[in-house]
Design an enzyme around this catalytic site. Sequence first.
Site, mmCIF file in Angstrom:
data_model
loop_
_atom_site.group_PDB
_atom_site.id
_atom_site.type_symbol
_atom_site.label_atom_id
_atom_site.label_comp_id
_atom_site.label_asym_id
_atom_site.label_seq_id
_atom_site.Cartn_x
_atom_site.Cartn_y
_atom_site.Cartn_z
ATOM 1 N N SER A 192 20.842 -24.041 29.682
ATOM 2 C CA SER A 192 21.546 -24.516 30.859
ATOM 3 C C SER A 192 20.573 -24.475 32.039
ATOM 4 C CB SER A 192 22.790 -23.667 31.093
ATOM 5 O OG SER A 192 23.699 -24.326 31.931
ATOM 6 N N ASP A 454 28.510 -31.656 24.773
ATOM 7 C CA ASP A 454 28.236 -31.000 26.055
ATOM 8 C C ASP A 454 28.060 -32.024 27.175
ATOM 9 O OD1 ASP A 454 27.414 -29.340 28.104
ATOM 10 O OD2 ASP A 454 25.377 -29.086 27.305
ATOM 11 N N HIS A 479 27.520 -26.915 24.559
ATOM 12 C CA HIS A 479 26.510 -26.335 25.436
ATOM 13 C C HIS A 479 25.766 -25.176 24.781
ATOM 14 C CE1 HIS A 479 24.965 -26.329 29.496
ATOM 15 N NE2 HIS A 479 25.321 -25.086 29.742
#
Length: 511
Positions: A192, A454, A479
């Site tokens: 991320s 995601d 994710h």
Amino acid sequence: MEQSHMPVSYSFLVSVNMALQTCGLSVLGKVTVVLLLPLFAGGEGQYRGFRRFNRAEDTEQQSAAFEEQWFIQKLDHFNGADSREWKQRYFVNENFYKPGGPVFLMIGGEGPANPAWMQSGTWLTYAAKHGALCLMLEHRFYGKSHPTADLSTDNLRFLSSRQALADLAHFRTAIAETQGLTNRKWVAFGGSYPGSLAAWFRLKYSHLVHASVATSAPVHATVNFPEYLEVVWRSLASENTECPLLVKKASDTLVARLSDPKTYDNITKDFNLCSKLQIQTEADSAYFLETLAGNFMDVVQYNEDNRGFEGVTGTNITIKVLCGLMGDASLGEPYARYAAVARLMMATFSLKCLDASFNTYLRDMKNTSWEGPAAGGGRQWVYQTCTEFGFYQSTDSPNQPFTGFPLKYHVKQCADFYNVSAEQVAEAVAQTNEYYGAYDIRSSRIVFPNGSIDPWHALGITQDINPDLPAVFIEGTAHCANMYPARSEDLLQLDLARTHISLLLQQWLKQ
């Protein structure tokens, strides 16, 4: 691991965010709605970003296995006249290290560094194979790494990705010198927002880091990010083509009812609000609507992941579960099913009621104390979205299922919280892309894994830039999926992705 970083009242958001986690590492993140997460995910505006924040007690329990250590860090790496210092938290796992082996560095993000990642995770599988020493460095201004006395806007000027990268560089240099690791090959890992940091660390400090695994990394900054919700639509449709249509119908019905104050008592009851719904400004409406949309945003972002090893709650709530509720005609019209989803999420997180007050959120986000309700990461991450990234997940696109929280709602929070104007946000985002290159990264030995489910993959690298900057696009995963510990129910393509990354590391460590 930690982007990508989210609600209900911010206090609700915080409690949920602390119970959840974005790519794991609290070593990663989501946005305030500003960034990466949804309602029960931690967001930015609502604090929606990439990550969920750990419960403090969970982090403390997991810290016992790997003692927290402290590194003397510079406050401002770009001002030689400023000699102020602070203590930055980090963790060490020497269990796999073999003399001469590489050093793996897990990068922290917009939340507390979670020691669970020192015990489990795919990176440790790679470490065992290569005899690596494993380190994890907590991001400045998150977790216990407090560079300043409080979170005032004046102090937050020391919070940026550039300062964070300089922290990593100084940490890597000092640890290498003191521990005799100068000639070892260092590999950066992150998911991320920390995934972006991993890529940028290799880009900007190529003499210090040999290779990087940049998972679910949104490398392209953008003020308006309506594509997030477009991916939510497609991800819901992948389960059932009618599902996003039903969500849109329910959302549109709710928006229509909000125009009539006579409906507020019923809405309060339907969604089990903590106090009677009050819609006096556009922000009141937008906050409430985003909070409910966040239920779907969060589940999509983390669909069927393996966060359970971190002690995360709610991993049993999947796209399949939500679409099942939305398709259940016995519950009544789509609006009633939408309310049922909200009640399911509240029950999952043991919430007695939903606090949907924008004024409460505003008050909490303006609290600058380290003891404040938004100090777990919300105030900090939203600041980063206002001064570097944008990432505002707006409803400005017609190709998504929600209504009512446009870009101007998100951007106005920058002025409300930090006195940052819309023009300044736009300029900051442009500077970020100019500095890092956005999609046009020129480097080597960086791999970019992303999942098709995601929403953050829309801002990531999903096709090879060249053979030395490969992408790994994993169909059907969400994710940071490749970072979590492997399990028997993992999709074949996820297993293959992990193996491919392992082979790349093997090849690069020989170079």
